[in-house]
Design a protein around this motif. Structure first.
Motif, PDB file in Angstrom:
ATOM      1  N   ARG A  20     -12.423  -1.088  -1.168  1.00 32.03           N
ATOM      2  CA  ARG A  20     -11.529  -0.174  -1.106  1.00 32.03           C
ATOM      3  C   ARG A  20     -11.478   0.372  -2.894  1.00 32.03           C
ATOM      4  O   ARG A  20     -11.098   1.947  -2.613  1.00 32.03           O
ATOM      5  CB  ARG A  20     -10.184  -0.891  -0.905  1.00 32.03           C
ATOM      6  CG  ARG A  20      -9.680  -1.901  -0.344  1.00 32.03           C
ATOM      7  CD  ARG A  20      -8.835  -0.985   0.689  1.00 32.03           C
ATOM      8  NE  ARG A  20      -7.271  -1.090   0.286  1.00 32.03           N
ATOM      9  CZ  ARG A  20      -6.930   0.277   0.866  1.00 32.03           C
ATOM     10  NH1 ARG A  20      -6.806   1.619   1.967  1.00 32.03           N
ATOM     11  NH2 ARG A  20      -5.482   0.646  -0.224  1.00 32.03           N
ATOM     12  N   GLY A  28       2.866   5.259  -6.752  1.00 31.31           N
ATOM     13  CA  GLY A  28       1.952   5.097  -7.945  1.00 31.31           C
ATOM     14  C   GLY A  28       1.981   4.211  -9.256  1.00 31.31           C
ATOM     15  O   GLY A  28       2.523   2.641  -8.503  1.00 31.31           O
ATOM     16  N   GLU A  47      -5.761   2.501  -4.517  1.00 28.41           N
ATOM     17  CA  GLU A  47      -5.763   3.768  -4.433  1.00 28.41           C
ATOM     18  C   GLU A  47      -4.616   4.622  -4.504  1.00 28.41           C
ATOM     19  O   GLU A  47      -4.870   5.179  -5.604  1.00 28.41           O
ATOM     20  CB  GLU A  47      -5.669   4.559  -2.059  1.00 28.41           C
ATOM     21  CG  GLU A  47      -7.118   4.450  -1.610  1.00 28.41           C
ATOM     22  CD  GLU A  47      -7.205   4.680  -0.191  1.00 28.41           C
ATOM     23  OE1 GLU A  47      -6.277   5.059   0.757  1.00 28.41           O
ATOM     24  OE2 GLU A  47      -8.197   4.466   0.265  1.00 28.41           O
ATOM     25  N   GLY A  48      -3.450   4.092  -3.989  1.00 31.70           N
ATOM     26  CA  GLY A  48      -2.082   4.195  -4.948  1.00 31.70           C
ATOM     27  C   GLY A  48      -1.947   4.042  -6.625  1.00 31.70           C
ATOM     28  O   GLY A  48      -1.736   5.569  -6.615  1.00 31.70           O
ATOM     29  N   CYS A  49      -2.649   2.843  -7.117  1.00 27.78           N
ATOM     30  CA  CYS A  49      -2.276   2.773  -8.620  1.00 27.78           C
ATOM     31  C   CYS A  49      -4.090   3.763  -9.036  1.00 27.78           C
ATOM     32  O   CYS A  49      -3.683   3.152 -10.076  1.00 27.78           O
ATOM     33  CB  CYS A  49      -1.898   1.351  -8.446  1.00 27.78           C
ATOM     34  SG  CYS A  49      -0.577   1.423  -7.811  1.00 27.78           S
ATOM     35  N   SER A 109       2.750   2.317  -3.393  1.00 24.55           N
ATOM     36  CA  SER A 109       1.531   2.237  -4.721  1.00 24.55           C
ATOM     37  C   SER A 109       1.413   3.736  -4.265  1.00 24.55           C
ATOM     38  O   SER A 109       1.252   4.589  -5.443  1.00 24.55           O
ATOM     39  CB  SER A 109       0.225   1.200  -4.087  1.00 24.55           C
ATOM     40  OG  SER A 109      -0.692   1.502  -3.858  1.00 24.55           O
ATOM     41  N   ASN A 110       1.248   4.559  -2.739  1.00 23.11           N
ATOM     42  CA  ASN A 110       0.753   5.727  -2.953  1.00 23.11           C
ATOM     43  C   ASN A 110       2.274   6.461  -3.239  1.00 23.11           C
ATOM     44  O   ASN A 110       1.957   7.593  -3.836  1.00 23.11           O
ATOM     45  CB  ASN A 110       1.251   5.850  -1.501  1.00 23.11           C
ATOM     46  CG  ASN A 110      -0.929   5.840  -0.857  1.00 23.11           C
ATOM     47  OD1 ASN A 110      -1.291   6.203  -1.228  1.00 23.11           O
ATOM     48  ND2 ASN A 110      -0.503   4.609  -0.262  1.00 23.11           N
ATOM     49  N   ASP A 158       0.770  -1.223   0.000  1.00 24.66           N
ATOM     50  CA  ASP A 158       0.047  -0.271  -0.385  1.00 24.66           C
ATOM     51  C   ASP A 158       0.787   0.738   0.179  1.00 24.66           C
ATOM     52  O   ASP A 158       0.727   2.108  -0.571  1.00 24.66           O
ATOM     53  CB  ASP A 158      -0.842  -0.302   1.495  1.00 24.66           C
ATOM     54  CG  ASP A 158      -1.922   1.059   1.219  1.00 24.66           C
ATOM     55  OD1 ASP A 158      -1.815   2.408   0.418  1.00 24.66           O
ATOM     56  OD2 ASP A 158      -2.990   0.971   2.195  1.00 24.66           O
ATOM     57  N   VAL A 159       2.153   1.043   0.543  1.00 23.38           N
ATOM     58  CA  VAL A 159       2.324   2.517   0.806  1.00 23.38           C
ATOM     59  C   VAL A 159       3.627   2.582  -0.831  1.00 23.38           C
ATOM     60  O   VAL A 159       3.884   3.624  -0.776  1.00 23.38           O
ATOM     61  CB  VAL A 159       3.454   2.284   1.885  1.00 23.38           C
ATOM     62  CG1 VAL A 159       5.084   3.049   1.776  1.00 23.38           C
ATOM     63  CG2 VAL A 159       3.056   2.032   3.123  1.00 23.38           C
TER      64      VAL A 159
END
Length: 891
Positions: free
Chosen positions: A459, A383, A421-423, A379-380, A376-377
């Motif tokens: 999500r 991206g 969220e990130g991607c 991806s944020n 998750d981190v």
């Protein structure tokens, strides 16, 4: 029990204490343990009782190790309370008995002695026991493994409990203790004994936060030692190596920068360690790296290797307890230990809503969750750059067929949720394919695939809702909605929980878009309500409450209320007043009452009356639980106060007849004086809500309410009870607007409390500052003749706070106060004119024509008052956007 010059135990006392200790620890003993405990407590009154315990621990060779250890643990607990009041001779005796035992033959005795040594140092300091340092050094340098390990054990406990003591100047010592020990600790990194490598490394790690100069100058040696231990045969040592790198990257990243490439290589390797605890510690490194705000570019070339490692660690381990839980069928009643404690957060009036907990389903931290969080981190941070590496792995896992590959498929769905969220930029064009792929998984044979598919869909829910505008998007939303509702009625508890939580997330995003489907949503939720066990029932309440918040007044239709209310009312009547399962139901009713508004009137009377009864019972239980027939639990009071607030908000002045027939006023006054801050917080929220809708019923005790509310603002512990102060402040403002001149006796007391809050705004939370600014304005509006003489003391911080508040009716009241004060004392604002202009410019638009005109008059008044270019000088100090905003007032 006598005390002599050289203390000696008496045989009778020695035997009696050993007998009691033996009975206390023996599992087969029939003696009453609480009686033994009381007898030992009585013996504690004798000044030399602790000497006996020290003697038994150190010298009772004929007794079992268990009895000696029990004496040691009792000694440790006694010293915590009694050490400082003991006679110096007894302190000295105990210390002299402990030192020779540092090297005792038995490991358990050594460990117990180490624990007591650390407690004595905590209480008496190093300066009071210089012999200890000499003894530790002698043992560490001795080459006898028992002595080395015993001293190292004691030293490691001191490093863990009170590391700062070793890095301070000690009278009688030429240098700080850390300078004596650190070289020896670093030397032990190379010891052939695993225990010494582990204890020494753990001890040095304790000093990374403090970074004494001794460690700072030995940093190269420390880092060399870490790399030397990086492939240690002991998993515990490898875990400590990872922990050291995590600490360093967070606290002193500059030391590691020259070694970053080696470090990435190492962490990648250890992320695949056969020991899960080591791999978990290594996985934490990626979080720590990004939190240290080091250049992301450094890591970019490692992504193609890191991402697959994280994904493979996201697969369920064979011993994961979720695998056992996942088999639980809905027919199995919950055990008490399955019910996680729940915490109701009291109502808060203001701009800050406390963040919800993260949407993790079950809160045991393990390698799987840490890896998903790391993804998750990543991806944020990176991206879409991780997609070319990640998507082929996800697709390969998703297409793995056969029952034995279900864990791979599950991990791939978890990964999709982690990067949602990130991607999203890169995934959004494929959203319809992703959703179309996930929906059939909601009906998979494996419950954990069904549950993770619910989470992953939630999500993406924000983006699914965004697409409702076009035909395909609407159909997609319907499919997700119906899919989650189907899973809410799953027979598996884990899936029910995941589906309900996911649905609550979808509700928050979709809000009024749910209105056309309300009937079918309510039917599913109420079917779940009828069949869930206690733990998941709480989540249904939450989903119902969230639905009410989302659709608001749309809910107020007979067809919906006929589905929703009868089961809730039946449950309400079935639960006794002392049952904690009432809490989520009270919260649920609070949301429904606020949503239905006047539509809740038909249900209000029994709900209102029961809240009053529960608060009364609890107030009695607080002083006499026998008479009340219940144990006191403040959470009942807090939940009932909040539901009454919800009723006041929903029913408006319609609550007046209920308040009139009750003793709510006097009960509320008592709650405002409660010693528990969360009770006071909710009580002042209700006070403010009642002031808005039926102030006449507070009239008789108005001055008491105002006095108590003002006290909340004037406390040395303001930071600890900031939420209470926030609600009390807001309530005073609401009372002021309604009671007008009647509040004049307390006005200056409150103003004197509000000014320091506004002047120290950077130290307090935003909500309290806003409420303080509004309440000060309301007091000024109601009593300008009292407040305006003191304007110049607070105009500047007050105007700064006003300019931060969003447009609403409360802000209008505050500006009415501003205008009233300026009229009464125009010179009071002269030195703060620039700040006042900025505050006026913070309005988007003043809706009230009357207030707009008053503000106009104020500005024109100052323009006329300031001659000879003084007004232009004031205007030139303003920023261009502020000047633009003021142009609408023609100045």
């Amino acid at each position: 029990m006598a005390t002599g010059v050289a203390w000696q135990p008496q045989e009778q006392g020695f035997n009696e204490i050993c007998r009691l200790l033996e009975q206390q620890i023996s599992p087969s003993s029939t003696a009453d343990k609480s009686q033994i405990w009381q007898q030992l407590q009585q013996y504690s009154q004798f000044p030399d009782f602790n000497n006996y315990l020290a003697f038994i621990l150190a010298r009772a060779e004929g007794k079992s190790v268990e009895i000696r250890q029990a004496a040691g643990l009792l000694l440790k607990n006694n010293l915590r309370t009694a050490y400082k009041s003991m006679s110096p001779s007894n302190q000295q005796y105990i210390k002299s008995e402990l030192l020779p035992c540092l090297g005792a033959a038995d490991r358990h005795i050594r460990s117990t002695v180490g624990t007591i040594v650390s407690v004595v140092v905590q209480l008496g300091g190093i300066a009071g026991w210089l012999e200890l340092l000499q003894a530790l050094v002698t043992c560490l340098d001795s080459n006898d493994i028992n002595h080395m390990e015993g001293a190292m054990d004691a030293l490691s406990k001191i490093c863990e409990d009170i590391p700062q003591v070793l890095d301070s100047d000690v009278p009688g010592l030429a240098e700080r203790p850390i300078n004596i020990f650190l070289p020896r600790l670093l030397q032990f990194f190379q010891s052939p004994h695993t225990s010494l490598r582990k204890l020494s490394l753990g001890s040095v790690n304790q000093f990374v936060m403090l970074m004494p100069s001794a460690l700072f100058v030995s940093m190269d040696q420390y880092l060399q030692g870490l790399f030397l231990l990086s492939n240690d045969p002991s998993a515990e040592v490898r875990k400590l190596v990872c922990a050291a790198f995590n600490l360093l990257i967070e606290i002193r990243p500059s030391f590691l920068e020259p070694q970053l490439r080696n470090l990435f290589e190492y962490m990648l390797q250890v992320n695949k360690d056969t020991d899960d605890d080591v791999a978990l510690e290594a996985c934490e490194f990626w979080h720590s790296y990004f939190e240290a705000q080091l250049p992301h570019e450094n890591l970019k070339e490692f992504l193609p290797r890191l991402v697959p490692v994280l994904l493979s660690n996201m697969i369920y381990a064979d011993d994961d307890e979720s695998l056992v839980e996942a088999e639980e069928d809905e027919s199995l009643p919950d055990r008490d230990q399955d019910l996680k404690p729940r915490f109701h957060s009291s109502r808060l009036h203001g701009s800050e809503n406390p963040e919800d907990d993260d949407d993790d389903i079950v809160n045991v931290w393990n390698l799987r969750k840490c890896s998903a969080a790391a993804l998750d981190v990543l991806s944020n941070v990176f991206g879409d750059e991780i997609l070319p590496t990640l998507m082929p792995v996800i697709q390969a896992k998703l297409s793995a067929s056969g029952d034995e590959a279900w864990k791979d498929r599950e991990a791939a769905v978890l990964a999709l949720g982690a990067i949602a969220e990130g991607c999203i930029k890169g995934l959004y064009p494929h959203l319809s394919e992703i959703v179309a792929f996930l929906i059939p998984l909601l009906d998979d044979n494996f419950p954990l695939i069904r549950s993770i598919s619910c989470w992953t869909l939630s999500r993406f829910s924000k983006f699914i809702v965004q697409d409702i505008g076009h035909q395909n998007g609407r159909e997609q939303f319907e499919k997700v909605l119906m899919g989650l509702l189907r899973r809410i009625l799953d027979t598996n508890k884990r899936v029910q929980e995941a589906a309900c939580s996911a649905f609550a997330t979808l509700e928050e995003e979709a809000a009024e878009e749910l209105a056309p489907r309300l009937e079918i949503i309510l039917q599913h939720l109420m079917m779940a309500f009828g069949k869930y066990q206690r733990r998941n029932l709480r989540i249904v309440y939450d989903a119902i409450g969230t639905l009410a918040d989302a659709v608001g007044f749309e809910l107020n239709q007979p067809v919906y209320l006929d589905i929703l209310m009868p089961p809730l009312i039946a449950k309400w009547q079935q639960l006794p007043n002392s049952d904690k399962d009432l809490f989520p139901l009270l919260e649920c009713f609070t949301s429904i009452a606020q949503a239905l508004g006047a539509g809740f009137t038909q249900f209000a009377q029994p709900v209102f009356q029961r809240c009053i009864n529960i608060i009364q019972t609890q107030q009695l239980a607080k002083v006499d639980s026998v008479a009340a027939g219940a144990q006191y639990d403040k959470e009942f009071v807090v939940c009932c106060l909040d539901l009454l607030s919800g009723l006041a908000e929903g029913l408006g002045s319609g609550i007046e007849s209920l308040v009139a027939q009750s003793n709510l006023r006097d009960m509320l006054l008592q709650c405002c004086m409660d010693d528990a801050s969360d009770v006071r917080q909710s009580a002042f929220a209700l006070l403010g809500d009642l002031a808005r809708v039926c102030p006449v019923h507070l009239q008789a005790r108005l001055s008491d309410f105002l006095d108590i509310a003002a006290k909340q603002l004037n406390t040395p512990k303001l930071k600890e009870t900031v939420s209470v102060a926030n609600n009390a402040c807001w309530a005073i403002g609401e009372l002021a607007v309604k009671a007008r001149q009647e509040i004049s006796p307390i006005v200056m007391t409150v103003v004197l409390c509000l000014v320091p809050i506004l002047k120290h705004s950077e130290e307090l939370n935003k909500s309290l500052i806003e409420n303080s600014a509004i309440t000060l304005g309301r007091l000024a509006w109601v009593c300008p003749e009292l407040v305006s003489p003191h304007m110049e003391h607070f105009m500047q911080p007050w105007c700064i706070a006003l300019s931060m508040i969003r447009d609403d009716t409360e802000k209008e009241d505050a500006f009415r106060g501003l205008c009233a004060m300026v009229k009464a004392n125009p010179s009071g604002a002269l030195s703060s004119l620039v700040f006042m202009c900025r505050a006026i410019a913070s309005w988007h638009e003043i809706r009230s024509e009357e207030l707009h005109n008053e503000v106009c008059q104020v500005l024109h008044g100052y323009k006329q008052m300031l001659r000879n270019g003084a007004w232009d000088q004031c205007m030139s100090a303003l920023e261009p956007p502020v000047k633009d905003k003021l142009s609408k007032y023609q100045v």
